[in-house]
Structure formats: structure tokens, C-alpha cells
Design a protein around this motif. Structure first.
Motif, PDB file in Angstrom:
ATOM      1  N   MET A   1       0.853  -1.234   0.532  1.00 46.40           N
ATOM      2  CA  MET A   1      -0.363   0.104   0.072  1.00 46.40           C
ATOM      3  C   MET A   1       0.645   0.972   0.023  1.00 46.40           C
ATOM      4  SD  MET A   1      -2.401   1.265   3.269  1.00 46.40           S
ATOM      5  CE  MET A   1      -4.310   0.144   2.344  1.00 46.40           C
ATOM      6  N   GLY A   2       0.834   2.276  -0.738  1.00 46.63           N
ATOM      7  CA  GLY A   2       1.368   3.523  -0.857  1.00 46.63           C
ATOM      8  C   GLY A   2       1.072   4.081  -0.094  1.00 46.63           C
ATOM      9  N   LYS A   3       1.298   5.712  -0.583  1.00 45.80           N
ATOM     10  CA  LYS A   3       0.415   6.993   0.585  1.00 45.80           C
ATOM     11  C   LYS A   3      -0.665   6.841   0.486  1.00 45.80           C
ATOM     12  CE  LYS A   3       1.194  11.667   1.236  1.00 45.80           C
ATOM     13  NZ  LYS A   3       1.976  12.885   0.611  1.00 45.80           N
ATOM     14  N   ILE A   4      -1.666   7.285   1.856  1.00 48.61           N
ATOM     15  CA  ILE A   4      -3.535   6.829   1.745  1.00 48.61           C
ATOM     16  C   ILE A   4      -3.300   8.312   1.623  1.00 48.61           C
ATOM     17  CG2 ILE A   4      -4.777   6.648   2.829  1.00 48.61           C
ATOM     18  CD1 ILE A   4      -2.646   4.930   5.154  1.00 48.61           C
ATOM     19  N   PRO A   5      -4.496   8.705   0.625  1.00 47.46           N
ATOM     20  CA  PRO A   5      -5.116   9.727   0.201  1.00 47.46           C
ATOM     21  C   PRO A   5      -5.843  11.184   1.371  1.00 47.46           C
ATOM     22  CG  PRO A   5      -5.724   8.795  -1.739  1.00 47.46           C
ATOM     23  CD  PRO A   5      -5.450   7.567  -0.297  1.00 47.46           C
ATOM     24  N   GLU A   6      -5.539  12.577   1.024  1.00 42.45           N
ATOM     25  CA  GLU A   6      -6.448  12.805   1.921  1.00 42.45           C
ATOM     26  C   GLU A   6      -7.962  12.392   2.645  1.00 42.45           C
ATOM     27  OE1 GLU A   6      -5.530  17.356   1.449  1.00 42.45           O
ATOM     28  OE2 GLU A   6      -3.396  16.930   1.726  1.00 42.45           O
ATOM     29  N   LYS A  13      -6.950  20.256  11.459  1.00 39.16           N
ATOM     30  CA  LYS A  13      -5.793  21.189  11.420  1.00 39.16           C
ATOM     31  C   LYS A  13      -3.970  20.751  12.124  1.00 39.16           C
ATOM     32  CE  LYS A  13      -8.187  24.507   9.197  1.00 39.16           C
ATOM     33  NZ  LYS A  13      -8.560  26.255   9.024  1.00 39.16           N
ATOM     34  N   ASP A  14      -4.876  20.385  13.680  1.00 42.15           N
ATOM     35  CA  ASP A  14      -3.890  20.135  14.349  1.00 42.15           C
ATOM     36  C   ASP A  14      -3.655  18.482  14.196  1.00 42.15           C
ATOM     37  OD1 ASP A  14      -5.518  17.890  15.046  1.00 42.15           O
ATOM     38  OD2 ASP A  14      -5.346  18.928  17.218  1.00 42.15           O
ATOM     39  N   GLY A  15      -3.382  18.136  12.869  1.00 48.69           N
ATOM     40  CA  GLY A  15      -2.621  16.314  12.771  1.00 48.69           C
ATOM     41  C   GLY A  15      -3.499  15.487  14.066  1.00 48.69           C
ATOM     42  N   SER A  16      -4.341  16.129  14.253  1.00 52.25           N
ATOM     43  CA  SER A  16      -5.497  14.442  14.872  1.00 52.25           C
ATOM     44  C   SER A  16      -6.147  13.348  13.722  1.00 52.25           C
ATOM     45  CB  SER A  16      -6.354  15.049  16.566  1.00 52.25           C
ATOM     46  OG  SER A  16      -7.177  16.086  16.046  1.00 52.25           O
ATOM     47  N   ASN A  21     -10.406  13.128  17.395  1.00 48.61           N
ATOM     48  CA  ASN A  21      -9.889  13.767  17.424  1.00 48.61           C
ATOM     49  C   ASN A  21      -8.256  13.436  18.440  1.00 48.61           C
ATOM     50  OD1 ASN A  21     -10.488  17.304  18.388  1.00 48.61           O
ATOM     51  ND2 ASN A  21      -9.413  16.650  17.038  1.00 48.61           N
ATOM     52  N   LEU A  22      -7.843  12.875  18.162  1.00 49.58           N
ATOM     53  CA  LEU A  22      -6.322  12.073  18.965  1.00 49.58           C
ATOM     54  C   LEU A  22      -5.120  12.228  17.847  1.00 49.58           C
ATOM     55  CD1 LEU A  22      -8.355   9.549  21.363  1.00 49.58           C
ATOM     56  CD2 LEU A  22      -8.046  11.937  21.696  1.00 49.58           C
ATOM     57  N   LYS A  23      -4.053  11.735  19.114  1.00 48.70           N
ATOM     58  CA  LYS A  23      -2.698  12.526  19.449  1.00 48.70           C
ATOM     59  C   LYS A  23      -1.809  11.063  18.791  1.00 48.70           C
ATOM     60  CE  LYS A  23      -2.220  17.039  17.801  1.00 48.70           C
ATOM     61  NZ  LYS A  23      -1.337  18.566  18.389  1.00 48.70           N
ATOM     62  N   PRO A  24      -0.941  10.270  18.510  1.00 39.22           N
ATOM     63  CA  PRO A  24      -0.612   9.228  18.709  1.00 39.22           C
ATOM     64  C   PRO A  24      -0.169   8.929  20.607  1.00 39.22           C
ATOM     65  CG  PRO A  24       0.463   9.232  16.668  1.00 39.22           C
ATOM     66  CD  PRO A  24      -0.376  10.647  17.562  1.00 39.22           C
ATOM     67  N   ASN A  95      -0.455   2.338  13.863  1.00 38.09           N
ATOM     68  CA  ASN A  95       0.259   1.981  12.773  1.00 38.09           C
ATOM     69  C   ASN A  95       0.009   2.381  11.752  1.00 38.09           C
ATOM     70  OD1 ASN A  95       0.439  -0.972  14.370  1.00 38.09           O
ATOM     71  ND2 ASN A  95      -1.518  -1.172  14.762  1.00 38.09           N
ATOM     72  N   ILE A  96      -0.360   3.494  11.107  1.00 42.68           N
ATOM     73  CA  ILE A  96       0.001   4.364  10.336  1.00 42.68           C
ATOM     74  C   ILE A  96       0.806   5.554  10.743  1.00 42.68           C
ATOM     75  CG2 ILE A  96      -0.911   6.076   8.113  1.00 42.68           C
ATOM     76  CD1 ILE A  96      -3.217   3.472   8.547  1.00 42.68           C
ATOM     77  N   ASP A  97       2.105   5.757   9.842  1.00 41.64           N
ATOM     78  CA  ASP A  97       2.634   7.589  10.051  1.00 41.64           C
ATOM     79  C   ASP A  97       2.017   8.274   9.587  1.00 41.64           C
ATOM     80  OD1 ASP A  97       4.608   8.948   9.706  1.00 41.64           O
ATOM     81  OD2 ASP A  97       6.256   8.115   9.420  1.00 41.64           O
ATOM     82  N   LEU A  98       1.334   9.506  10.610  1.00 40.23           N
ATOM     83  CA  LEU A  98       0.448   9.762   9.856  1.00 40.23           C
ATOM     84  C   LEU A  98       0.661  11.549   9.203  1.00 40.23           C
ATOM     85  CD1 LEU A  98      -1.656  10.529  13.110  1.00 40.23           C
ATOM     86  CD2 LEU A  98      -2.154   8.768  11.022  1.00 40.23           C
ATOM     87  N   LYS A  99       2.334  11.954   9.167  1.00 35.73           N
ATOM     88  CA  LYS A  99       3.122  12.795   8.160  1.00 35.73           C
ATOM     89  C   LYS A  99       3.272  12.245   6.904  1.00 35.73           C
ATOM     90  CE  LYS A  99       4.568  15.236  12.330  1.00 35.73           C
ATOM     91  NZ  LYS A  99       5.789  15.660  13.121  1.00 35.73           N
TER      92      LYS A  99
END
Length: 285
Positions: A1-6, A13-16, A21-24, A95-99
């Protein structure tokens, strides 16, 4: 699997992650879940301290420590549709690199324990019982959209229940975490839980609307395969077990029995039963 689309993995906006509405950093190795948002406070009142709180829709999150161990407790609301959002986004957080929007090569296995309420469908299961779900039977259609691996026993139970309940689709049957059952379920009644897509007709309750399947409760009450019997109704466990299996997490559901459908009885003090189950789980994690 490649890059996951937006559009597929939606971030705020805060990356959650979009719904939770959570971050790792908010996710501990052990996650306790409840359906009712107010029950998050019933759990976190026993924490040594609360480090983080998030209120978003029905998804309420408290992160804190219990006897020095980091614990995350979250509410999901009712139904396997909410569980699908919860489990998918929770897994994405670890389990996903969100950046980079890419799955990580090394996957993390979480321990997820649902603490819920339930109604017994066997006469001998008393009000106030704490029941651990060995298997879950999904009478909802969530798994019509996923490729769920099932063993021969699970498939055979599913096929028999389809025939006996006359449902237009095949239910799904999934076993929960045997490791967590040994850790958390000591001295609890071991049962097999039926997950329904509603509280009334899908569980055989009739108020003013006529039921399409008037024999549903009786059919499920009498169904068995050797010593495999169905024990209780609720609305989330099968979704947890199925998604947990596919995503590679250890998942267990424990149930506070606050109703007995065969006897037509409901507990006069359900919060006492739930509170005692919460304290039991916290002391065993």
C-alpha cells in the motif's frame, strides 16, 4: 500500500485523526472502552491522575494513570458503526505514520477491553452477573463490507444461525482474545454474546411496532451447537472482535448483566453492577 489520500485518512488541522480528535501520544498500550460517554467518568474517577481529556461527539477520552500504569479510557457511543470508526482510527494512530500517510512496517498490538452493559437471554444468568464474551455473533451487516477470516466452527455457527433466524444475510462469528480472557475474566461467567444493530426489534423487543421475526428471542435462546450456547444481547462486541482480529489487536468484551430477557427483569441499581465490573477490570489490567 502506498500513500493514503487525504480523503481516505482525514486529519484535523492539528494533525489529530478526524473523529476521535486524538494524536498518537494519547494512546496507551491498554485501552478501556465504554458505550455511554458518561461512563468514561465512572472509570477515570479511579485514576491516580488524569493527564488529558478530549470531548468530540460521542467519543470522550481520558488519559491517566491507574496504580502507576498509563491507561486510556474512551467512549464509542452505541452500535458497530461507531465501533468501526473507533477501531479504524485507533489503529491508525499506532500503525500508520500520519505525516507520511503510510502504514508502518512494524505493527503495534493494543489491548482493548470493552466494559459494557447487556441483557441475558438465558434464564439462569442472574442480574448482577459479570460475563466475559468468549465468542461474539454479529447480527449486523458490518462484515458484509470486509474480508473477515473465520475458522470452520465459526462459519458453521454463522450458517446455522442464518437458517434458523431467517436473516437475509449471513451473521458473522468471531472469538475474542483468549489471552485477555485468562487475564481479565477469572471467575466471570463465560458466554457467547449476540451483537444486534438496534435495541428494540433487532433484540426481539416489541413496543408499538410489530416485529418481522416474532420468534427471534426464542430462536436465539434455544440455539446451541454441542455445548456452545448464546448467552446475552448487546450492540458492539462482534464489531470489536472482528475488527480486532483483522487489525491484529487483543480485544475482549466484559458485560454487566442488568436485564434478563427471559424473566422480563431489569436491575433496580444498574450503576452498582457496572461500577463493580469497572473496578474488577482495573485491578486486573
Amino acid at each position: 500500500m502506498g500513500k493514503i489520500p487525504e480523503s481516505e485518512l482525514i486529519l484535523n488541522k492539528d494533525g489529530s485523526v478526524y473523529h476521535l480528535n486524538l494524536k498518537p501520544s494519547h494512546i496507551s498500550d491498554t485501552i478501556l472502552t465504554v458505550g455511554d460517554p458518561s461512563r468514561v467518568y465512572m472509570v477515570s474517577q479511579y485514576f491516580d491522575d488524569i493527564d488529558f481529556e478530549m470531548n468530540r461527539r460521542e467519543f470522550i477520552t481520558h488519559v491517566g494513570k491507574y496504580k502507576g500504569k498509563k491507561i486510556t479510557v474512551m467512549s464509542t457511543g452505541m452500535g458497530t458503526d461507531n465501533v468501526e470508526i473507533f477501531m479504524t482510527e485507533l489503529d491508525a494512530l499506532v500503525n500508520i505514520d500520519l505525516k507520511k500517510r503510510e502504514p508502518k512496517q512494524r505493527k503495534k498490538k493494543l489491548k482493548i477491553i470493552r466494559i459494557g452493559t447487556s441483557g441475558a437471554m438465558q434464564e439462569d444468568i442472574a442480574l448482577g452477573t459479570h460475563l466475559v464474551s468468549d465468542y461474539a455473533v454479529g447480527l449486523d451487516t458490518l462484515m458484509c463490507f470486509y474480508e473477515l477470516p473465520q475458522d470452520n466452527f465459526e462459519k458453521s455457527v454463522a450458517e446455522e444461525l442464518k437458517e434458523q433466524t431467517k436473516l437475509p444475510f449471513t451473521p458473522y462469528v468471531v472469538r475474542g482474545s483468549e489471552m485477555l480472557k485468562e487475564q481479565i475474566g477469572e471467575n466471570m461467567v463465560i458466554g457467547n454474546t449476540v451483537t444486534c444493530p438496534g435495541f428494540y426489534a433487532p433484540q426481539g423487543r416489541e413496543l408499538r411496532l410489530p416485529l418481522k421475526n416474532k420468534d427471534l428471542l426464542e430462536t436465539l435462546n434455544y440455539y446451541h451447537k454441542d455445548d456452545f450456547w448464546l448467552t446475552n444481547f448487546e450492540m458492539e462486541t462482534a464489531g470489536y472482535y472482528a475488527l480486532g482480529r483483522m487489525l491484529g489487536h487483543e480485544v475482549l468484551s466484559v458485560n454487566a448483566i442488568i436485564a434478563n430477557r427471559i424473566k422480563g427483569k431489569f436491575s433496580k441499581n444498574p450503576n452498582k453492577i457496572i461500577d463493580s465490573l469497572i473496578r474488577k477490570v482495573l485491578d486486573r489490567i
